[in-house]
Motif scaffolding. Structure first.
Motif, PDB file in Angstrom:
ATOM      1  N   ASN A   1       0.850  -1.054   0.062  1.00 38.31           N
ATOM      2  CA  ASN A   1      -0.410  -0.090  -0.040  1.00 38.31           C
ATOM      3  C   ASN A   1       0.799   1.310   0.203  1.00 38.31           C
ATOM      4  O   ASN A   1       2.130   1.200   0.373  1.00 38.31           O
ATOM      5  CB  ASN A   1      -0.852  -0.153   1.426  1.00 38.31           C
TER       6      ASN A   1
ATOM      7  N   LYS B   1      -4.742  -7.294   4.643  1.00 39.41           N
ATOM      8  CA  LYS B   1      -5.097  -7.471   2.931  1.00 39.41           C
ATOM      9  C   LYS B   1      -6.275  -6.630   2.893  1.00 39.41           C
ATOM     10  O   LYS B   1      -6.047  -5.644   1.854  1.00 39.41           O
ATOM     11  CB  LYS B   1      -5.490  -8.950   2.572  1.00 39.41           C
ATOM     12  N   HIS B   2      -7.289  -6.588   3.665  1.00 37.66           N
ATOM     13  CA  HIS B   2      -8.202  -5.782   3.758  1.00 37.66           C
ATOM     14  C   HIS B   2      -7.892  -4.296   3.699  1.00 37.66           C
ATOM     15  O   HIS B   2      -8.422  -3.351   3.016  1.00 37.66           O
ATOM     16  CB  HIS B   2      -9.259  -6.063   4.874  1.00 37.66           C
ATOM     17  N   ARG B   3      -7.057  -4.091   4.610  1.00 38.35           N
ATOM     18  CA  ARG B   3      -6.746  -2.688   4.871  1.00 38.35           C
ATOM     19  C   ARG B   3      -5.648  -2.168   3.583  1.00 38.35           C
ATOM     20  O   ARG B   3      -6.181  -0.821   3.170  1.00 38.35           O
ATOM     21  CB  ARG B   3      -5.433  -2.657   6.063  1.00 38.35           C
TER      22      ARG B   3
ATOM     23  N   GLU C   1      -6.158  -3.119   0.510  1.00 34.96           N
ATOM     24  CA  GLU C   1      -6.779  -3.099  -0.603  1.00 34.96           C
ATOM     25  C   GLU C   1      -7.892  -2.071  -0.653  1.00 34.96           C
ATOM     26  O   GLU C   1      -8.418  -1.403  -1.468  1.00 34.96           O
ATOM     27  CB  GLU C   1      -7.312  -4.356  -0.989  1.00 34.96           C
ATOM     28  N   SER C   2      -8.590  -2.162   0.469  1.00 39.54           N
ATOM     29  CA  SER C   2     -10.032  -1.551   0.764  1.00 39.54           C
ATOM     30  C   SER C   2      -9.751  -0.185   1.593  1.00 39.54           C
ATOM     31  O   SER C   2     -10.757   0.677   1.495  1.00 39.54           O
ATOM     32  CB  SER C   2     -10.828  -2.308   1.187  1.00 39.54           C
ATOM     33  N   VAL C   3      -8.561   0.029   2.382  1.00 42.92           N
ATOM     34  CA  VAL C   3      -8.939   1.157   3.377  1.00 42.92           C
ATOM     35  C   VAL C   3      -7.888   2.135   3.206  1.00 42.92           C
ATOM     36  O   VAL C   3      -8.276   3.486   2.967  1.00 42.92           O
ATOM     37  CB  VAL C   3      -8.467   0.832   4.892  1.00 42.92           C
TER      38      VAL C   3
ATOM     39  N   GLY D   1      -8.220   5.167  -0.036  1.00 36.12           N
ATOM     40  CA  GLY D   1      -9.261   6.518   0.263  1.00 36.12           C
ATOM     41  C   GLY D   1      -8.751   7.196   1.315  1.00 36.12           C
ATOM     42  O   GLY D   1      -8.760   8.338   1.077  1.00 36.12           O
ATOM     43  N   ARG D   2      -7.902   6.393   2.137  1.00 34.70           N
ATOM     44  CA  ARG D   2      -7.308   7.453   3.391  1.00 34.70           C
ATOM     45  C   ARG D   2      -6.421   8.055   2.793  1.00 34.70           C
ATOM     46  O   ARG D   2      -6.102   9.102   3.269  1.00 34.70           O
ATOM     47  CB  ARG D   2      -6.674   6.330   4.281  1.00 34.70           C
TER      48      ARG D   2
END
Ligand code: DP6
Length: 402
Positions: A38, A228-230, A232-234, A237-238
């Motif tokens: 990320n 993984k969630h963090r 890809e998905s968090v 946007g942050r």
């Protein structure tokens, strides 16, 4: 070159800063090239308080590449040191073949001696590898006459080091390419952008060395689905929200995102199997204190963030520094006969109201925090012009005082 200068080392000394992420880097998709899963964003801290100084000398009389770190000779064969040396030499060779001026032709085949020191105790547990590798790459580039984008090389020393190549507010764009060429740091705003922003490093009295970030994040990538969630998905946007908050100097948004991102990073550590704990009791008390302080005022005046260790880094605005430091003193009474509690930028005295004391009070933890470093955002790496400041003597070996 005059005859008598032929064996005189070609030498440069530079300094580089520490950076503290507000959107954390945690996890690699390529271990060798150090490519992250990320993007991340950090504030470069001022070098008046925290910096690495490095001297690099190259000479045809040197038999081998050597390195001295904080007074001790270290093994130069470390793969990450080798990556940085190889990449700088490669870039110098490329520039030379491209016919660029300024590249020292003879130095290319010479061996180097490297000497590096920090102006802060390594034991303080601050991310010294970021400043260290940034400084190494910046100084090597100087000796080999290489200019331009260097964050991609610093990244190969330590991921977070790429962000120390710039001052102010810096993002590390993760990139998508397999070869990593698009995984680079970029300045979002310079250090002059938000002069009211202040940073307090609360150095916790750590009892033991925690799991290193390199191996910690490796286990997290292998075992944590929250990570993984963090990634890809968090974080995507942050990153956008954070860049916007920095640009607008919106402290509330900046502070809340900083705290949430630190908390999520530490949640992924707990989600790692076996779990990793970087926060200790003092860290948790600081978290509670910050929330109680903000709640008392009904606004977000102070934010915390933690890396791979128990030290809290506090972001706040200048107008709140004196009072918040007094609050920290109240909860963590310092050792009375110890060294100075506040280091760095001066902090005024403040008197706490009874209501505030009441609002933030909990069981005091004497000596929980050893000392505070008070600082602000600062510039990127710098060249030191004064030859007296070289850490290596004219013989190419560390000076006695080093
Ligand atoms: C928690 O850059 O030290 O400080 O790339 O393996 O050398 P390597 O790791 P490193 O990791 C820093 C992790 C962090 C968060 C951050 O600085 O973004």
């Amino acid at each position: 070159m005059p005859e008598d200068n032929v064996d005189k080392p070609n030498m440069a000394t530079c300094t580089a800063p520490v950076n503290i992420a507000v959107i954390k880097y945690w996890g690699k998709r390529n271990e060798d090239l150090i490519l992250p899963i990320n993007s991340s964003l950090s504030v470069t801290l001022h070098q008046d308080q925290l910096k690495t100084t490095t001297t690099v000398a190259s000479s045809r009389s040197f038999q081998e590449d050597r390195i001295w770190l904080n007074d001790k000779e270290e093994d130069i064969s470390h793969p990450r040191l080798q990556s940085c040396l190889r990449e700088i030499r490669r870039l110098a060779r490329k520039r030379r073949s491209d016919g660029e001026p300024g590249v020292d032709m003879t130095a290319l085949s010479h061996k180097v001696h490297i000497c590096s020191v920090n102006n802060f105790p390594t034991a303080a547990g601050l991310a010294s590898s970021a400043a260290g590798f940034a400084c190494l790459v910046y100084t090597l580039a100087r000796v080999f006459g290489v200019e331009g984008e260097l964050s991609g090389i610093a990244r190969q020393g330590s991921g977070s080091a790429c962000r120390s190549m710039y001052g102010g507010f810096v993002q590390w764009i993760m990139g998508r390419r397999e070869d990593g060429k698009d995984s680079l740091a970029q300045q979002v705003e310079p250090e002059t952008h938000w002069p009211e922003l202040r940073v307090l490093v609360l150095v916790a009295s750590a009892e033991r060395k925690p799991v290193g970030s390199t191996s910690g994040m490796q286990t997290s990538v292998q075992t944590s689905c929250l990570l993984k969630h963090r990634a890809e998905s968090v974080v995507p946007g942050r990153m956008e929200e954070m860049i916007e908050a920095v640009r607008r100097k919106d402290f509330t948004t900046f502070a809340e995102l900083t705290m949430k991102d630190s908390n999520q990073f530490h949640a992924t550590c707990l989600d790692t199997y076996p779990p990793i704990f970087y926060l200790n009791n003092v860290s948790r008390q600081v978290i509670g204190l910050v929330h109680r302080y903000n709640r008392h005022y009904g606004e977000t005046r102070v934010a915390y963030t933690f890396d791979a260790g128990p030290n809290a880094v506090i972001y706040t605005l200048q107008e709140h520094v004196a009072e918040f430091v007094q609050v920290v003193r109240h909860l963590f009474p310092p050792e009375t006969n110890g060294g100075q509690f506040i280091n760095g930028l001066p902090v005024n005295n403040a008197v706490l109201s009874e209501e505030l004391k009441q609002a933030v009070s909990s069981e005091p933890i004497p000596k929980g925090i050893s000392y505070i470093i008070s600082t602000k955002a600062g510039p990127g790496p710098r060249v030191v012009d004064d030859p007296d400041q070289h850490l290596l003597g004219s013989d190419g070996f560390p000076k006695k005082s080093v």
